[in-house]
Write an enzyme that holds these catalytic residues in place. Structure first.
Site, PDB file in Angstrom:
ATOM      1  N   PRO A  10       0.757  -1.177   0.025  1.00  0.00           N
ATOM      2  CA  PRO A  10       0.021  -0.059  -0.062  1.00  0.00           C
ATOM      3  C   PRO A  10       0.863   1.275  -0.031  1.00  0.00           C
ATOM      4  O   PRO A  10       1.693   1.244   0.479  1.00  0.00           O
ATOM      5  CB  PRO A  10      -0.882  -0.038   1.406  1.00  0.00           C
ATOM      6  N   ASN A  11       0.229   2.245  -0.570  1.00  0.00           N
ATOM      7  CA  ASN A  11       0.779   3.551  -0.841  1.00  0.00           C
ATOM      8  C   ASN A  11       1.970   3.650  -1.586  1.00  0.00           C
ATOM      9  O   ASN A  11       2.397   5.082  -1.991  1.00  0.00           O
ATOM     10  CB  ASN A  11       1.124   4.352   0.634  1.00  0.00           C
ATOM     11  N   ARG A  18       4.040  11.062  -2.371  1.00  0.00           N
ATOM     12  CA  ARG A  18       3.877  10.868  -0.956  1.00  0.00           C
ATOM     13  C   ARG A  18       5.389  11.057  -0.122  1.00  0.00           C
ATOM     14  O   ARG A  18       6.302  10.371  -0.286  1.00  0.00           O
ATOM     15  CB  ARG A  18       3.808   9.199  -0.971  1.00  0.00           C
ATOM     16  N   TYR A  23      10.642   9.649   1.294  1.00  0.00           N
ATOM     17  CA  TYR A  23      10.656   8.402   0.444  1.00  0.00           C
ATOM     18  C   TYR A  23      11.366   9.094  -0.844  1.00  0.00           C
ATOM     19  O   TYR A  23      11.840   8.354  -1.905  1.00  0.00           O
ATOM     20  CB  TYR A  23       9.328   8.042  -0.042  1.00  0.00           C
ATOM     21  N   ASN A  74       8.331  -5.318  -1.190  1.00  0.00           N
ATOM     22  CA  ASN A  74       8.218  -4.422  -0.155  1.00  0.00           C
ATOM     23  C   ASN A  74       6.865  -4.405   0.316  1.00  0.00           C
ATOM     24  O   ASN A  74       5.631  -3.746  -0.128  1.00  0.00           O
ATOM     25  CB  ASN A  74       8.506  -2.796  -0.729  1.00  0.00           C
ATOM     26  N   ALA A  77       3.174  -1.108   4.750  1.00  0.00           N
ATOM     27  CA  ALA A  77       2.459  -0.945   5.988  1.00  0.00           C
ATOM     28  C   ALA A  77       2.044  -2.382   6.353  1.00  0.00           C
ATOM     29  O   ALA A  77       2.140  -2.989   7.609  1.00  0.00           O
ATOM     30  CB  ALA A  77       0.818  -0.202   6.105  1.00  0.00           C
ATOM     31  N   HIS A  80       4.023  -4.890   9.211  1.00  0.00           N
ATOM     32  CA  HIS A  80       3.969  -4.812  10.477  1.00  0.00           C
ATOM     33  C   HIS A  80       2.711  -5.287  11.208  1.00  0.00           C
ATOM     34  O   HIS A  80       2.659  -5.771  12.263  1.00  0.00           O
ATOM     35  CB  HIS A  80       3.917  -3.192  10.952  1.00  0.00           C
ATOM     36  N   ASP A  87       1.675 -15.578   6.324  1.00  0.00           N
ATOM     37  CA  ASP A  87       1.266 -17.166   6.028  1.00  0.00           C
ATOM     38  C   ASP A  87       1.317 -17.474   4.688  1.00  0.00           C
ATOM     39  O   ASP A  87       1.880 -18.798   4.429  1.00  0.00           O
ATOM     40  CB  ASP A  87      -0.080 -17.420   6.669  1.00  0.00           C
ATOM     41  N   GLU A  98      12.760  -9.509   1.351  1.00  0.00           N
ATOM     42  CA  GLU A  98      12.024  -8.259   1.880  1.00  0.00           C
ATOM     43  C   GLU A  98      12.896  -7.094   1.866  1.00  0.00           C
ATOM     44  O   GLU A  98      14.024  -7.363   1.932  1.00  0.00           O
ATOM     45  CB  GLU A  98      11.661  -8.448   3.276  1.00  0.00           C
ATOM     46  N   HIS A 100      12.924  -2.560   1.860  1.00  0.00           N
ATOM     47  CA  HIS A 100      12.300  -1.281   2.139  1.00  0.00           C
ATOM     48  C   HIS A 100      13.273  -0.202   1.842  1.00  0.00           C
ATOM     49  O   HIS A 100      14.362  -0.218   1.899  1.00  0.00           O
ATOM     50  CB  HIS A 100      12.170  -1.303   3.839  1.00  0.00           C
ATOM     51  N   ILE A 101      12.503   0.973   1.492  1.00  0.00           N
ATOM     52  CA  ILE A 101      13.275   2.168   0.995  1.00  0.00           C
ATOM     53  C   ILE A 101      13.949   2.679   2.202  1.00  0.00           C
ATOM     54  O   ILE A 101      14.882   3.180   2.225  1.00  0.00           O
ATOM     55  CB  ILE A 101      11.967   3.250   0.186  1.00  0.00           C
ATOM     56  N   ARG A 107      12.864   4.387  12.309  1.00  0.00           N
ATOM     57  CA  ARG A 107      11.796   5.179  12.237  1.00  0.00           C
ATOM     58  C   ARG A 107      10.822   4.701  13.379  1.00  0.00           C
ATOM     59  O   ARG A 107      11.353   4.441  14.713  1.00  0.00           O
ATOM     60  CB  ARG A 107      10.974   4.862  11.073  1.00  0.00           C
ATOM     61  N   ARG A 111       7.125   0.688  13.494  1.00  0.00           N
ATOM     62  CA  ARG A 111       7.569   0.192  12.245  1.00  0.00           C
ATOM     63  C   ARG A 111       8.684  -0.757  12.667  1.00  0.00           C
ATOM     64  O   ARG A 111       9.529  -1.604  11.438  1.00  0.00           O
ATOM     65  CB  ARG A 111       8.087   1.153  11.340  1.00  0.00           C
TER      66      ARG A 111
END
Length: 150
Positions: A10-11, A18, A23, A74, A77, A80, A87, A98, A100-101, A107, A111
């Site tokens: 998401p986002n 954003r 970011y 990525n 949200a 978390h 699963d 995995e 992440h930017i 943070r 998070r």
């Protein structure tokens, strides 16, 4: 060429607009082009996708498991709190990185926990868009080390 899914939660489709102070100014389209270009250099066929829908992301993970496809993910949200995603990822049949930017550990406290990290091959975070390049390099190396995974 090995097919790799680069999945985004998401986002992330709002990159560029954003929170650019967090970011950066790179758009999602720019990120997708970076991933595809990196994939070509690594002899990977990269399919970049983004969704704000948890169920759709889980379906894509099932597709990857069924097709024995590596994933760069990525989860945004969903990192978390999405046990449904965790699963689904536990059913993986190929490398899962995995990504992440930003560095979630640097943070807000909420998070700091990733429910998906425990089922990932590894995590790359905090290097901006370069995190995706590093993740794709890791996938390429993992595939080269494990010919049976191809």
């Amino acid at each position: 060429m090995k097919h790799v899914l680069v999945l985004n939660g998401p986002n992330l489709g709002r990159l560029g607009s954003r929170e650019p102070d967090v970011y950066g100014a790179t758009t999602f389209e720019d990120l997708a082009a970076l991933c595809r270009d990196t994939g070509r250099r690594l002899d990977l066929d990269v399919d970049v996708r983004q969704t704000d829908d948890e169920a759709e992301l889980v379906r894509w993970v099932h597709e990857a498991a069924d097709g024995r496809l590596p994933i760069v993910l990525n989860p945004a949200a969903f990192t978390h709190y999405s046990y449904a995603l965790r699963d689904a990822l536990a059913q993986r049949t190929a490398p899962l990185v995995e990504v992440h930017i930003t560095n979630p550990a640097a943070r807000e406290e909420f998070r700091h926990t990733s429910v998906v990290a425990g089922v990932a091959t590894g995590t790359i975070a905090g290097f901006g868009m370069m995190s995706y390049v590093l993740a794709l390099q890791a996938v390429a190396e993992l595939l080269a080390e494990t010919p049976a995974a191809q």
